[in-house]
Design an enzyme around this catalytic site. Sequence first.
Site, PDB file in Angstrom:
ATOM      1  N   HIS A   1       0.837  -1.185   0.000  1.00 37.07           N
ATOM      2  CA  HIS A   1       0.000   0.000   0.000  1.00 37.07           C
ATOM      3  C   HIS A   1       0.880   1.246   0.000  1.00 37.07           C
ATOM      4  CE1 HIS A   1       0.520  -0.832   4.432  1.00 37.07           C
ATOM      5  NE2 HIS A   1       1.047   0.367   4.304  1.00 37.07           N
TER       6      HIS A   1
HETATM    7  C1  T46 Z   1       2.591   0.455   7.098  1.00 33.25           C
HETATM    8  C2  T46 Z   1       3.284  -0.777   7.497  1.00 33.25           C
HETATM    9  C3  T46 Z   1       4.745  -0.577   7.764  1.00 33.25           C
HETATM   10  C4  T46 Z   1      -5.008  -0.257  13.260  1.00 33.25           C
HETATM   11  O1  T46 Z   1      -6.146  -0.456  13.739  1.00 33.25           O
HETATM   12  N1  T46 Z   1      -4.331   0.888  13.586  1.00 33.25           N
HETATM   13  C5  T46 Z   1      -3.084   1.135  13.120  1.00 33.25           C
HETATM   14  O2  T46 Z   1      -2.490   2.185  13.452  1.00 33.25           O
HETATM   15  C6  T46 Z   1      -2.485   0.173  12.257  1.00 33.25           C
HETATM   16  C7  T46 Z   1      -1.083   0.416  11.688  1.00 33.25           C
HETATM   17  C8  T46 Z   1      -3.160  -0.958  11.921  1.00 33.25           C
HETATM   18  N2  T46 Z   1      -4.401  -1.168  12.439  1.00 33.25           N
HETATM   19  C9  T46 Z   1      -5.119  -2.435  12.116  1.00 33.25           C
HETATM   20  C10 T46 Z   1      -5.685  -2.468  10.693  1.00 33.25           C
HETATM   21  C11 T46 Z   1      -5.590  -3.943  10.335  1.00 33.25           C
HETATM   22  O3  T46 Z   1      -6.741  -4.591  10.808  1.00 33.25           O
HETATM   23  O4  T46 Z   1      -4.179  -3.504  12.193  1.00 33.25           O
HETATM   24  C12 T46 Z   1      -4.389  -4.456  11.151  1.00 33.25           C
HETATM   25  C13 T46 Z   1      -3.127  -4.662  10.320  1.00 33.25           C
HETATM   26  O5  T46 Z   1      -2.836  -3.465   9.596  1.00 33.25           O
HETATM   27  P1  T46 Z   1      -2.237  -3.524   8.115  1.00 33.25           P
HETATM   28  O6  T46 Z   1      -2.874  -4.591   7.344  1.00 33.25           O
HETATM   29  O7  T46 Z   1      -2.313  -2.129   7.552  1.00 33.25           O
HETATM   30  O8  T46 Z   1      -0.710  -3.961   8.425  1.00 33.25           O
HETATM   31  P2  T46 Z   1       0.568  -3.857   7.490  1.00 33.25           P
HETATM   32  O9  T46 Z   1       1.674  -4.513   8.217  1.00 33.25           O
HETATM   33  O10 T46 Z   1       0.296  -4.298   6.100  1.00 33.25           O
HETATM   34  O11 T46 Z   1       0.892  -2.296   7.408  1.00 33.25           O
HETATM   35  C14 T46 Z   1       1.266  -1.590   8.566  1.00 33.25           C
HETATM   36  C15 T46 Z   1       0.649  -0.200   8.530  1.00 33.25           C
HETATM   37  O12 T46 Z   1      -0.769  -0.289   8.426  1.00 33.25           O
HETATM   38  C16 T46 Z   1       1.139   0.599   7.377  1.00 33.25           C
HETATM   39  O13 T46 Z   1       0.770   1.926   7.572  1.00 33.25           O
HETATM   40  O14 T46 Z   1       3.164   1.301   6.432  1.00 33.25           O
HETATM   41  O15 T46 Z   1       2.679  -1.447   8.626  1.00 33.25           O
END
Ligand code: T46
Length: 134
Positions: A45
């Site tokens: 993303h």
């Molecule tokens: C990024 C990389 C390095 C939240 O509720 N609050 C938050 O602040 C974050 C970061 C995530 N979440 C929830 C949303 C999803 O249900 O945690 C779950 C996993 O998030 P995501 O799928 O976005 O995880 P990554 O590892 O793909 O990405 C994360 C960050 O979202 C993103 O901003 O740059 O880590």
Amino acid sequence: MEKVKAKEVKDDGLLYIIESSQVPFEIKRVYTIIDADTELPRGYHAHRDTEQAVFCLRGGLRITLDNGLSRSKIVLNQKNKGRGVIQRKMVWIEMDKFLPGTILLVLSSKEYDPKGYIRSYHQFIKEAKKSNPT
Ligand code: T46
């Protein structure tokens, strides 16, 4: 690729210290990613408005950053412990090759807003071209 480095202090345990002046934005949110699935790439993303600094404190992974014109890759692991990379807004991120037990620390310039994410690479390229026409 812009890099930053947490200061490592071995005291009673191991400390990583990041001064706000080392990070090129005001920090509004901090989160960790611990024990990511080693088989599962994550990220895929870009953020429309958020800037982030991603540090690897333990373990290792590979990070790919893509600004729509070029891609750069970095491996963060125990050889460059405490190293972090800056993910500017409108930069696509991919994270893979996680080692078991990896601990990431992420500093973010914005509070969480899922609407600020671009999760399709095609859409990212479309918006990147608009914000940076050549
Ligand atoms: C990024 C990389 C390095 C939240 O509720 N609050 C938050 O602040 C974050 C970061 C995530 N979440 C929830 C949303 C999803 O249900 O945690 C779950 C996993 O998030 P995501 O799928 O976005 O995880 P990554 O590892 O793909 O990405 C994360 C960050 O979202 C993103 O901003 O740059 O880590």
